[in-house]
Design a protein around this motif. Structure first.
Motif, short mmCIF file in Angstrom:
data_model
loop_
_atom_site.label_atom_id
_atom_site.label_comp_id
_atom_site.label_asym_id
_atom_site.label_seq_id
_atom_site.Cartn_x
_atom_site.Cartn_y
_atom_site.Cartn_z
N VAL A 1 0.07 5.91 4.00
CA VAL A 1 -0.89 5.36 4.60
C VAL A 1 -0.88 5.86 5.88
O VAL A 1 -1.91 6.31 6.70
CB VAL A 1 -0.95 3.72 4.61
N TYR B 1 -8.29 1.42 4.20
CA TYR B 1 -7.93 2.52 3.53
C TYR B 1 -8.11 2.62 2.05
O TYR B 1 -8.38 3.44 1.35
CB TYR B 1 -6.22 2.56 3.52
N TYR C 1 -5.30 -2.09 6.06
CA TYR C 1 -4.98 -1.73 5.06
C TYR C 1 -6.32 -1.59 4.03
O TYR C 1 -6.16 -0.68 3.05
CB TYR C 1 -3.88 -2.56 4.35
N ILE D 1 0.99 -1.30 0.00
CA ILE D 1 0.13 0.22 -0.03
C ILE D 1 1.02 1.24 0.13
O ILE D 1 1.95 1.27 0.47
CB ILE D 1 -1.01 0.08 1.29
#
Length: 442
Positions: free
Chosen positions: A7, A395, A392, A3
């Motif tokens: 983040v 997100y 994750y 990712i």
């Protein structure tokens, strides 16, 4: 792959080799700890079945799964992905849709292609693989209404690989996407998939999209599978992508460099044609990435029979790939390791099916010979890996303006019973390949 670096907070860059080494170190330490605390368990079981068999059983149901899960957890913690060089690419793209008796679904699939926010031209080929319904007519009629650049092709020889190879002959663009006829694209799916390819090194030949479940509301079987796709499959994809060797650029939704696919002769005659294709690409010193923001939603089996057929087919496809391309034939160290892990998966599935499940039954009657305290050490790692990935995935969903569905019952059953279903089904798939039983796609 991973990712984006933003983040949370921007962190210091750690080379892939360092991530790989540290993840292994932690996994080995955890395995050593598991072996130490399991000594009484080994001794008790050895009195019943002998020491060699006791070690063989416990390794399959505790040591190896614990090592794999620990390696996964630490790798996910390290997972970071570079930003796109350009989030709005404009290269022309061809989309291949192999369809057999998909008149009910193809129109909806095409409507989501028409909604893409992609700036380049999209050319769509629908390859009718011997349908007995109105798939071709519905596809062409719907495509014209949606103002798509669509072409229908007929391929009578059965097999998805035949349909895709026929479509490949008509591709004139440098990049080609394969899409299942019942899979719906997020409006930004193509844009993010192509953006990842254009941001990647020259030796990246394919990018796997993120496939999630669209029909999770149907029944408890689809609710369980929603978590498998959202957490289980996604975690494996992220792990493999981190080490630059995503092992399956799935046919349901992936992007390929056209010349690379042609260089290896297209899709092979295999029940796991996308697995064997990907491994052949990796064998040519090319790399395969994974893009979590390139999301598509597919319909999953809504009956146990259909689910078992699909997953046994996937398991058989993995054996096909291992037979055709041995892990030690892979030129890159990370890919050698990742494909090599697949050699352990049948052992773990057989151990779970023939040792852990009977051991669970014995434990219910007070005999803790097989299912013992050390078995529980795998559970914290499993929860840890899924917790990291859930963060994750949330997100990703926020980035795409999506909402994670509330599905507590599916999650509980996924955590408690999914492996009890998956391992026996996978073992059946391995047996089908060993005994060369008739291949059934659906």
């Amino acid at each position: 792959m991973a990712i984006r670096a933003n983040v949370h907070t921007k962190s210091r860059y750690i080379p892939v080799i360092a991530k790989f080494s540290l993840s292994h170190l932690v996994a080995l330490v955890w395995t050593g700890f598991s072996i130490y605390v399991s000594i009484p368990w080994v001794n008790d079981l050895a009195e019943v079945v002998s020491l060699p068999l006791a070690l063989l059983i416990i390794a399959g149901i505790a040591y190896i799964p614990g090592y794999v899960n620990a390696f996964l957890v630490v790798s996910l913690i390290f997972d970071r992905q570079p930003p796109f060089k350009d989030e709005n690419p404009i290269r022309d793209i061809t989309i291949l849709i192999a369809a057999r008796n998909e008149a009910e679904n193809i129109g909806n699939t095409l409507s989501y292609i028409a909604k893409q926010d992609y700036g380049g031209h999209l050319k769509v080929f629908v390859i009718d693989n011997g349908s007995s319904d109105e798939t071709s007519h519905v596809a062409l009629t719907s495509g014209k209404k949606l103002d798509l650049d669509i072409t229908g092709i007929r391929e009578e020889n059965p097999g998805k690989f035949n349909a895709l190879n026929t479509g490949l002959q008509h591709v004139t663009t440098e990049l080609v996407i394969t899409l299942d006829a019942d899979t719906l694209l997020h409006p930004s799916a193509v844009r993010y998939l192509v953006a990842r390819m254009e941001s990647a090194p020259e030796n990246v030949c394919a990018v796997a999209g993120s496939v999630l479940v669209r029909n999770s509301r149907e029944n408890i079987i689809t609710k369980i599978q929603e978590w498998d796709y959202f957490l289980g499959i996604a975690s494996i994809k992220r792990l493999q992508g981190l080490y630059q060797g995503t092992l399956v650029a799935q046919g349901a939704y992936s992007l390929y460099k056209t010349d690379c696919v042609r260089a290896i002769g297209g899709w092979p005659d295999a029940i796991g044609e996308d697995i064997v294709l990907t491994w052949n690409l990796l064998k040519r010193h090319w790399k395969v990435y994974f893009e979590p923001l390139a999301v598509a939603f597919t319909s999953v089996p809504n009956s146990f029979r259909a689910f078992a057929r699909q997953r046994s087919r996937w398991a058989r496809g993995m054996i096909e790939a291992l037979k055709e391309i041995k892990p030690w034939q892979q030129p890159q160290a990370y890919t050698k390791y990742l494909t090599g892990v697949n050699l352990l998966i049948p052992y773990m599935d057989v151990s779970y099916t023939f040792f852990w499940l009977p051991g669970l039954i014995l434990a219910c009657f007070g005999f803790f010979w097989i299912v013992g305290p050390a078995t529980l050490l795998v559970l914290p790692l499993t929860f840890a890996s899924y917790s990291i990935l859930y963060k994750y995935q949330k997100y990703v969903f926020r980035k795409l303006n999506l909402r994670v569905r509330k599905n507590l019952s599916g999650f509980i059953l996924f955590m408690l019973s999914y492996q009890m279903i998956m391992s026996p089904v996978s073992v059946w798939g391995y047996a089908q390949e060993v005994f060369r039983l008739k291949r059934v796609w659906k």
